[in-house]
Design a protein around this motif. Sequence first.
Motif, PDB file in Angstrom:
ATOM      1  N   VAL A  28       0.846  -1.198   0.000  1.00 33.66           N
ATOM      2  CA  VAL A  28       0.000   0.000   0.000  1.00 33.66           C
ATOM      3  C   VAL A  28       0.886   1.255   0.000  1.00 33.66           C
ATOM      4  CG1 VAL A  28      -1.754   1.307   1.273  1.00 33.66           C
ATOM      5  CG2 VAL A  28      -1.958  -1.174   1.084  1.00 33.66           C
ATOM      6  N   GLY A  29       1.967   1.219   0.771  1.00 32.58           N
ATOM      7  CA  GLY A  29       2.902   2.345   0.780  1.00 32.58           C
ATOM      8  C   GLY A  29       3.505   2.589  -0.594  1.00 32.58           C
ATOM      9  N   ALA A  30       3.880   1.524  -1.279  1.00 33.74           N
ATOM     10  CA  ALA A  30       4.419   1.657  -2.633  1.00 33.74           C
ATOM     11  C   ALA A  30       3.359   2.236  -3.570  1.00 33.74           C
ATOM     12  CB  ALA A  30       4.900   0.305  -3.148  1.00 33.74           C
ATOM     13  N   GLY A  31       2.103   1.855  -3.360  1.00 38.67           N
ATOM     14  CA  GLY A  31       1.013   2.414  -4.156  1.00 38.67           C
ATOM     15  C   GLY A  31       0.867   3.910  -3.948  1.00 38.67           C
ATOM     16  N   ILE A  32       1.010   4.342  -2.702  1.00 34.97           N
ATOM     17  CA  ILE A  32       0.922   5.779  -2.400  1.00 34.97           C
ATOM     18  C   ILE A  32       2.071   6.527  -3.058  1.00 34.97           C
ATOM     19  CG2 ILE A  32       1.113   7.500  -0.542  1.00 34.97           C
ATOM     20  CD1 ILE A  32      -0.522   5.539   1.219  1.00 34.97           C
ATOM     21  N   VAL A  33       3.279   6.001  -2.936  1.00 36.19           N
ATOM     22  CA  VAL A  33       4.439   6.646  -3.572  1.00 36.19           C
ATOM     23  C   VAL A  33       4.236   6.692  -5.087  1.00 36.19           C
ATOM     24  CG1 VAL A  33       6.912   6.418  -4.048  1.00 36.19           C
ATOM     25  CG2 VAL A  33       6.060   6.111  -1.718  1.00 36.19           C
ATOM     26  N   GLY A  34       3.752   5.605  -5.674  1.00 39.10           N
ATOM     27  CA  GLY A  34       3.504   5.578  -7.111  1.00 39.10           C
ATOM     28  C   GLY A  34       2.449   6.579  -7.537  1.00 39.10           C
ATOM     29  N   PHE A  36       1.505   9.302  -5.956  1.00 35.13           N
ATOM     30  CA  PHE A  36       2.016  10.661  -5.806  1.00 35.13           C
ATOM     31  C   PHE A  36       3.098  10.963  -6.835  1.00 35.13           C
ATOM     32  CE2 PHE A  36      -0.651  11.166  -2.299  1.00 35.13           C
ATOM     33  CZ  PHE A  36      -0.627  12.503  -1.920  1.00 35.13           C
ATOM     34  N   GLY A  37       3.830   9.953  -7.275  1.00 34.01           N
ATOM     35  CA  GLY A  37       4.805  10.166  -8.338  1.00 34.01           C
ATOM     36  C   GLY A  37       4.130  10.591  -9.635  1.00 34.01           C
ATOM     37  N   VAL A  38       3.063   9.886 -10.003  1.00 27.28           N
ATOM     38  CA  VAL A  38       2.297  10.253 -11.205  1.00 27.28           C
ATOM     39  C   VAL A  38       1.675  11.633 -11.023  1.00 27.28           C
ATOM     40  CG1 VAL A  38       0.261   9.670 -12.588  1.00 27.28           C
ATOM     41  CG2 VAL A  38       1.864   7.871 -11.910  1.00 27.28           C
ATOM     42  N   ASN A  39       1.115  11.884  -9.837  1.00 32.06           N
ATOM     43  CA  ASN A  39       0.515  13.195  -9.570  1.00 32.06           C
ATOM     44  C   ASN A  39       1.550  14.314  -9.633  1.00 32.06           C
ATOM     45  OD1 ASN A  39      -2.098  12.300  -9.293  1.00 32.06           O
ATOM     46  ND2 ASN A  39      -1.986  12.099  -7.079  1.00 32.06           N
ATOM     47  N   THR A  40       2.779  14.023  -9.239  1.00 38.93           N
ATOM     48  CA  THR A  40       3.835  15.029  -9.311  1.00 38.93           C
ATOM     49  C   THR A  40       4.110  15.420 -10.753  1.00 38.93           C
ATOM     50  OG1 THR A  40       4.866  14.305  -7.249  1.00 38.93           O
ATOM     51  CG2 THR A  40       6.272  15.489  -8.806  1.00 38.93           C
ATOM     52  N   ASN A  71       4.920  14.234  -1.311  1.00 36.51           N
ATOM     53  CA  ASN A  71       5.576  13.189  -2.091  1.00 36.51           C
ATOM     54  C   ASN A  71       6.990  12.943  -1.569  1.00 36.51           C
ATOM     55  OD1 ASN A  71       5.623  11.229  -4.076  1.00 36.51           O
ATOM     56  ND2 ASN A  71       6.449  12.618  -5.607  1.00 36.51           N
ATOM     57  N   ALA A  72       7.724  13.989  -1.309  1.00 34.98           N
ATOM     58  CA  ALA A  72       9.071  13.833  -0.745  1.00 34.98           C
ATOM     59  C   ALA A  72       8.993  13.127   0.607  1.00 34.98           C
ATOM     60  CB  ALA A  72       9.749  15.196  -0.604  1.00 34.98           C
ATOM     61  N   GLY A  73       7.982  13.470   1.392  1.00 29.92           N
ATOM     62  CA  GLY A  73       7.797  12.823   2.683  1.00 29.92           C
ATOM     63  C   GLY A  73       7.504  11.339   2.554  1.00 29.92           C
ATOM     64  N   PHE A  74       6.700  10.959   1.569  1.00 27.97           N
ATOM     65  CA  PHE A  74       6.396   9.534   1.375  1.00 27.97           C
ATOM     66  C   PHE A  74       7.651   8.759   0.961  1.00 27.97           C
ATOM     67  CE2 PHE A  74       1.934  11.100   0.483  1.00 27.97           C
ATOM     68  CZ  PHE A  74       1.462  10.738   1.733  1.00 27.97           C
ATOM     69  N   SER A  97       9.694   4.773  14.954  1.00 29.76           N
ATOM     70  CA  SER A  97       9.078   6.046  15.332  1.00 29.76           C
ATOM     71  C   SER A  97       9.335   7.116  14.277  1.00 29.76           C
ATOM     72  CB  SER A  97       9.595   6.515  16.693  1.00 29.76           C
ATOM     73  OG  SER A  97       9.141   5.660  17.708  1.00 29.76           O
ATOM     74  N   THR A  98      10.563   7.170  13.790  1.00 23.11           N
ATOM     75  CA  THR A  98      10.894   8.135  12.735  1.00 23.11           C
ATOM     76  C   THR A  98      10.052   7.869  11.492  1.00 23.11           C
ATOM     77  OG1 THR A  98      13.151   8.376  13.558  1.00 23.11           O
ATOM     78  CG2 THR A  98      12.763   8.987  11.252  1.00 23.11           C
ATOM     79  N   HIS A  99       9.991   6.609  11.081  1.00 26.13           N
ATOM     80  CA  HIS A  99       9.201   6.209   9.914  1.00 26.13           C
ATOM     81  C   HIS A  99       7.739   6.623  10.100  1.00 26.13           C
ATOM     82  CE1 HIS A  99       7.593   3.652   6.733  1.00 26.13           C
ATOM     83  NE2 HIS A  99       6.800   3.078   7.624  1.00 26.13           N
ATOM     84  N   ARG A 100       7.181   6.310  11.252  1.00 22.81           N
ATOM     85  CA  ARG A 100       5.773   6.619  11.542  1.00 22.81           C
ATOM     86  C   ARG A 100       5.532   8.121  11.527  1.00 22.81           C
ATOM     87  NH1 ARG A 100       2.688   7.601  16.325  1.00 22.81           N
ATOM     88  NH2 ARG A 100       0.608   6.682  16.186  1.00 22.81           N
ATOM     89  N   ASN A 101       6.399   8.891  12.164  1.00 25.37           N
ATOM     90  CA  ASN A 101       6.213  10.342  12.235  1.00 25.37           C
ATOM     91  C   ASN A 101       6.299  10.995  10.858  1.00 25.37           C
ATOM     92  OD1 ASN A 101       5.898  10.160  15.004  1.00 25.37           O
ATOM     93  ND2 ASN A 101       8.025  10.677  15.442  1.00 25.37           N
ATOM     94  N   ILE A 102       7.244  10.550  10.040  1.00 25.04           N
ATOM     95  CA  ILE A 102       7.356  11.095   8.684  1.00 25.04           C
ATOM     96  C   ILE A 102       6.116  10.732   7.869  1.00 25.04           C
ATOM     97  CG2 ILE A 102       8.625  10.928   6.499  1.00 25.04           C
ATOM     98  CD1 ILE A 102      11.188  10.580   8.192  1.00 25.04           C
ATOM     99  N   ALA A 103       5.654   9.499   7.995  1.00 25.30           N
ATOM    100  CA  ALA A 103       4.472   9.065   7.243  1.00 25.30           C
ATOM    101  C   ALA A 103       3.230   9.855   7.652  1.00 25.30           C
ATOM    102  CB  ALA A 103       4.242   7.569   7.444  1.00 25.30           C
TER     103      ALA A 103
END
Length: 122
Positions: A28-34, A36-40, A71-74, A97-103
């Motif tokens: 699902v995370g890869a889907g979000i990055v993908g 947002f990549g297309v949206n960028t 997008n950079a954050g994802f 924790s870092t991963h969660r906070n950035i997400a």
Amino acid sequence: MFATEFALGQSLYNGNDDDGKRGLHGAVGAGIVGLFGVNTVTGVWNLLEARQDPAGKSLRTTHGVLMLAANAGFVAAAATAPHHEHGGGPNFGNDRSTHRNIAIASIGVGTAGYLIMLLRHH
């Protein structure tokens, strides 16, 4: 997608860890990055085409900057995902924790960017 990713991630964060859930969270995370990549690509293209139109320019620019930041954050969230090999290592708790906070911050920024454009039409 955001709600699904958050629910999966929170479940993993709370210790309900299994390989299937971790794999789904990654997918699902890869889907979000993908997405947002297309949206960028399309968003930057639209910003360039509309740069001479003064109507709504500040909102378009704010929306674009927020979406690029999300997008950079994802991508940063994906890069900071903790690894589970060998028990996760000594920094596993900090890494997750870092991963969660950035997400979570990226989800918030992306949602704000989306709402700016959605609400400008109403």
